[in-house]
Design a protein around this motif. Structure first.
Motif, PDB file in Angstrom:
ATOM      1  N   ARG A  11       0.856  -1.183   0.000  1.00  0.00           N
ATOM      2  CA  ARG A  11       0.000   0.000   0.000  1.00  0.00           C
ATOM      3  C   ARG A  11       0.893   1.234   0.000  1.00  0.00           C
ATOM      4  O   ARG A  11       1.882   1.308   0.732  1.00  0.00           O
ATOM      5  N   ASP A  13       0.480   5.525   0.202  1.00  0.00           N
ATOM      6  CA  ASP A  13      -0.411   6.663   0.431  1.00  0.00           C
ATOM      7  C   ASP A  13       0.340   7.969   0.238  1.00  0.00           C
ATOM      8  O   ASP A  13       1.524   8.074   0.595  1.00  0.00           O
ATOM      9  N   VAL A  15       0.427  11.452   1.802  1.00  0.00           N
ATOM     10  CA  VAL A  15      -0.010  12.059   3.058  1.00  0.00           C
ATOM     11  C   VAL A  15       0.511  13.499   3.085  1.00  0.00           C
ATOM     12  O   VAL A  15       1.718  13.723   2.946  1.00  0.00           O
ATOM     13  N   ASN A  30      -4.685   8.400   7.872  1.00  0.00           N
ATOM     14  CA  ASN A  30      -6.046   8.367   7.341  1.00  0.00           C
ATOM     15  C   ASN A  30      -6.420   9.650   6.608  1.00  0.00           C
ATOM     16  O   ASN A  30      -7.370   9.665   5.823  1.00  0.00           O
ATOM     17  N   GLY A  32      -4.546  10.874   4.452  1.00  0.00           N
ATOM     18  CA  GLY A  32      -3.889  10.719   3.160  1.00  0.00           C
ATOM     19  C   GLY A  32      -4.800  10.097   2.117  1.00  0.00           C
ATOM     20  O   GLY A  32      -5.978   9.829   2.355  1.00  0.00           O
ATOM     21  N   ARG A  34      -4.955   6.876  -0.612  1.00  0.00           N
ATOM     22  CA  ARG A  34      -4.359   5.588  -0.990  1.00  0.00           C
ATOM     23  C   ARG A  34      -4.123   5.586  -2.500  1.00  0.00           C
ATOM     24  O   ARG A  34      -4.942   5.143  -3.291  1.00  0.00           O
TER      25      ARG A  34
END
Length: 159
Positions: A11, A13, A15, A30, A32, A34
């Motif tokens: 994964r 992300d 951010v 969270n 950020g 994905r």
């Protein structure tokens, strides 16, 4: 110990802000995006450090020896599939935008971040988006070059 298959377990992300790159919070992560869900299968490139050699061989030595020098990254970028409509990656990761790429491995990509998970945190600035040349039997793709703004945290743990 068993091997961990990597398919579906990487994964990445984007951010916008992280206060402590060695211990990002779930709230920061969270916030950020994905971006790995839109990346091509080979969409993470250059996220591998290189360590320069520093020669320490003496004049009378008969064998060349080295120690570790500076660490660096080169060719770091992400490759994406162009999306119809409002393309979040294309409109977010624009030239000169600073942020963080957070990479988590060995956990299903769709799994939410949780305290104690190992992550890699890369403070980056985006370069100019580069469109890949058109090819038959493929989707439209583009690359975003990423420059390291400071030393990344390669052994960070989610706080």
């Amino acid at each position: 110990m068993a091997d961990i298959p990597g398919d579906g377990k990487t994964r990445a992300d984007w951010v916008p802000a992280i206060a402590n790159k060695n211990a990002p919070t779930t709230s920061e992560l969270n916030a950020g995006i994905r971006v790995s869900q839109w990346a091509t299968a080979d969409g993470l490139a250059g996220f591998r450090p290189e360590t320069a050699d520093v020669p320490v061989t003496g004049l009378e030595d008969t064998f060349d020896t080295n120690t570790n020098g500076r660490r660096s990254f080169s060719g770091t970028m992400m490759r994406f599939k162009k999306q119809t409509g409002s393309d979040v990656v294309y409109t977010t990761m624009t030239p000169d935008t600073e942020g963080f790429i957070v990479i988590r491995r060995s956990v299903a990509a769709a799994t939410a971040y949780a305290s104690g998970q190992d992550v890699q945190v890369y403070p980056v600035i985006c370069g100019e988006t580069a469109w890949l040349d058109p090819e038959a039997n493929t989707v439209e793709r583009f690359e975003v070059p990423l420059k390291m703004r400071e030393q990344p945290a390669l052994r960070a743990v989610v706080a």
